[in-house]
Design an enzyme around this catalytic site. Structure first.
Site, PDB file in Angstrom:
ATOM      1  N   GLY A   1      -1.877 -71.496  70.761  1.00  0.00           N
ATOM      2  CA  GLY A   1      -2.271 -70.967  72.060  1.00  0.00           C
ATOM      3  C   GLY A   1      -3.753 -70.617  72.159  1.00  0.00           C
ATOM      4  CG  ASN A   2      -5.946 -69.533  68.613  1.00  0.00           C
ATOM      5  OD1 ASN A   2      -5.120 -70.435  68.485  1.00  0.00           O
ATOM      6  ND2 ASN A   2      -6.759 -69.174  67.646  1.00  0.00           N
TER       7      ASN A   2
ATOM      8  CE  LYS B   1       9.303 -70.262  73.743  1.00  0.00           C
ATOM      9  NZ  LYS B   1       8.417 -69.765  72.734  1.00  0.00           N
TER      10      LYS B   1
ATOM     11  CE  LYS C   1       1.898 -70.498  64.406  1.00  0.00           C
ATOM     12  NZ  LYS C   1       2.288 -71.348  65.542  1.00  0.00           N
TER      13      LYS C   1
HETATM   14  P1  ADP Z   1       0.490 -70.043  68.153  1.00  0.00           P
HETATM   15  O1  ADP Z   1       0.094 -69.928  69.580  1.00  0.00           O
HETATM   16  O2  ADP Z   1      -0.610 -70.612  67.302  1.00  0.00           O
HETATM   17  O3  ADP Z   1       1.812 -70.747  67.936  1.00  0.00           O
HETATM   18  P2  ADP Z   1       1.807 -67.544  67.420  1.00  0.00           P
HETATM   19  O4  ADP Z   1       1.381 -66.247  68.033  1.00  0.00           O
HETATM   20  O5  ADP Z   1       3.089 -68.139  67.840  1.00  0.00           O
HETATM   21  O6  ADP Z   1       0.596 -68.546  67.593  1.00  0.00           O
HETATM   22  O7  ADP Z   1       1.865 -67.337  65.815  1.00  0.00           O
HETATM   23  C1  ADP Z   1       0.735 -66.908  65.070  1.00  0.00           C
HETATM   24  C2  ADP Z   1       0.808 -65.415  64.773  1.00  0.00           C
HETATM   25  O8  ADP Z   1       1.834 -65.132  63.818  1.00  0.00           O
HETATM   26  C3  ADP Z   1      -0.417 -64.824  64.110  1.00  0.00           C
HETATM   27  O9  ADP Z   1      -1.415 -64.528  65.043  1.00  0.00           O
HETATM   28  C4  ADP Z   1       0.131 -63.564  63.431  1.00  0.00           C
HETATM   29  O10 ADP Z   1      -0.127 -62.416  64.212  1.00  0.00           O
HETATM   30  C5  ADP Z   1       1.628 -63.781  63.374  1.00  0.00           C
HETATM   31  N1  ADP Z   1       2.253 -63.637  62.063  1.00  0.00           N
HETATM   32  C6  ADP Z   1       3.540 -63.233  61.889  1.00  0.00           C
HETATM   33  N2  ADP Z   1       3.877 -63.189  60.612  1.00  0.00           N
HETATM   34  C7  ADP Z   1       2.770 -63.570  59.904  1.00  0.00           C
HETATM   35  C8  ADP Z   1       2.510 -63.729  58.504  1.00  0.00           C
HETATM   36  N3  ADP Z   1       3.435 -63.477  57.574  1.00  0.00           N
HETATM   37  N4  ADP Z   1       1.281 -64.167  58.127  1.00  0.00           N
HETATM   38  C9  ADP Z   1       0.338 -64.436  59.072  1.00  0.00           C
HETATM   39  N5  ADP Z   1       0.529 -64.283  60.408  1.00  0.00           N
HETATM   40  C10 ADP Z   1       1.740 -63.880  60.839  1.00  0.00           C
HETATM   41 MG    MG Z   2       3.768 -70.075  68.638  1.00  0.00          MG
END
Ligand code: ADP
Ligand code: MG
Length: 311
Positions: free
Chosen positions: A9-10, A126, A272
């Protein structure tokens, strides 16, 4: 290397103006990899964009014109793919031309087949679309058969299933473009979810996780590397706790163990890491990298990020 890059998203921002700015930066990071001679397939999330489109079409049906036919979620995902692809392919085109690289960039509207018997359909998880009052949500549930939930004290929302991707309908098109040396944007927002009925594909109200879709695409195009770009430089165990530890190179088995221990948040880091494991295990020599957009280049060189590999 052939690389599938999944943008978080970023990399795209939350609004029209944010996206216009964000894609410039994103395009520059992707162009770095192309300049190094890598073949690149870009996929991306669509949360805020599909939310905006869904909201707009809902207003049209509920407020502006009562008799206007309902616009299905699958159509909203298609709109979000083309809108994001439009900005991204233009930003990439310009960035590559500025570097005197002549490579066409194209967005492929991508449909992804899901299994109608996927257990996710029995347990929609979701939340999508706008927040409603309990009364309005229950009325909609009755009228349209929508599933609804109370979303963390913020109001009521519709929930849809998040089934696993089974096949990518346009995969041969993606491969043909790659073969022709083009930069491909595909599988946006996890793809448009469809179910197959003979030769007919029917859009379904679901959202496919973009990390799982990117993993499948990476397997099907026989990529060497899956890069998942997100808002953190590395994954961590004990994330956010005093004993937090960033992860560098981990084996697929180690990653599985950390998943089991609950180190990665469901719906954000967990998909991920699961996608990273699945790709690393899918064939010999394949590995996955999770890092920040601006660290993609360093990550490929092994300087940062979390790498999941299968020894
Ligand atoms: P994207 O839009 O890239 O899919 P998400 O917000 O869905 O991003 O997922 C990324 C986020 O997951 C990170 O910003 C972090 O805050 C969170 N996160 C949760 N668990 C962990 C972890 N174990 N290590 C690193 N980040 C984590
Ligand atoms: Mg995500």
């Amino acid at each position: 290397m052939r690389i599938v890059i999944a943008l978080g998203g970023n990399a795209l921002g939350n609004t029209l103006t944010e996206q216009m700015t964000a894609v410039k930066y994103t395009a520059s990071a992707i162009a770095d990899l192309i300049e190094q001679g890598h073949e690149v397939i870009v996929s991306h999330g669509n949360g805020p964009q599909v939310g905006m489109i869904h909201h707009a079409v809902n207003e049209l049906t509920h407020v502006v014109e009562q008799d206007f036919p309902v616009i299905p979620l699958s159509v909203c995902v298609a709109m979000s793919q083309s809108y994001i692809g439009y900005d991204l392919q233009n930003a990439l085109r310009e960035e590559l031309l500025n570097r005197s690289i002549h490579k066409p960039c194209a967005t492929v509207i991508t449909q992804v087949v899901v299994d109608p018997d996927d257990p996710a359909f029995k347990n929609p998880s979701k939340p999508i679309g706008r927040f409603m009052s309990e009364e309005e949500a229950k009325k909609l549930a009755e009228e349209k058969g929508y599933q609804i939930i109370e979303d963390s004290g913020r109001g009521w929302r519709r929930v849809v299933a998040s089934p696993k991707p089974k096949a990518i309908v346009e995969i041969e098109t993606v491969k043909a473009l790659l073969q022709a040396g083009q930069v491909v944007i595909a599988g946006g927002g996890g793809g448009i979810p469809v179910t197959a009925h003979g030769n007919h594909l029917k859009g379904t109200s679901a959202v496919i996780d973009k990390d799982f879709c990117s993993c499948l695409m990476a397997e099907l195009v026989d990529a060497d590397l899956l890069i998942i770009l997100t808002a953190v430089e590395k994954c961590a165990i004990n994330f956010g706790k005093p004993n937090q530890k960033w992860l560098d190179n981990i084996t697929a088995d180690e990653a599985k163990e950390y998943c089991k221990q609950g180190h990665f948040a469901a719906g954000s880091m967990l998909p991920k890491v699961e996608a990273a494991i699945k790709f690393a295990e899918s064939s010999k020599g394949r590995k996955s990298l999770i890092t920040l957009l601006e660290k993609a280049k360093d990550g490929i060189e092994g300087k940062t990020g979390t790498i999941v590999y299968n020894p």
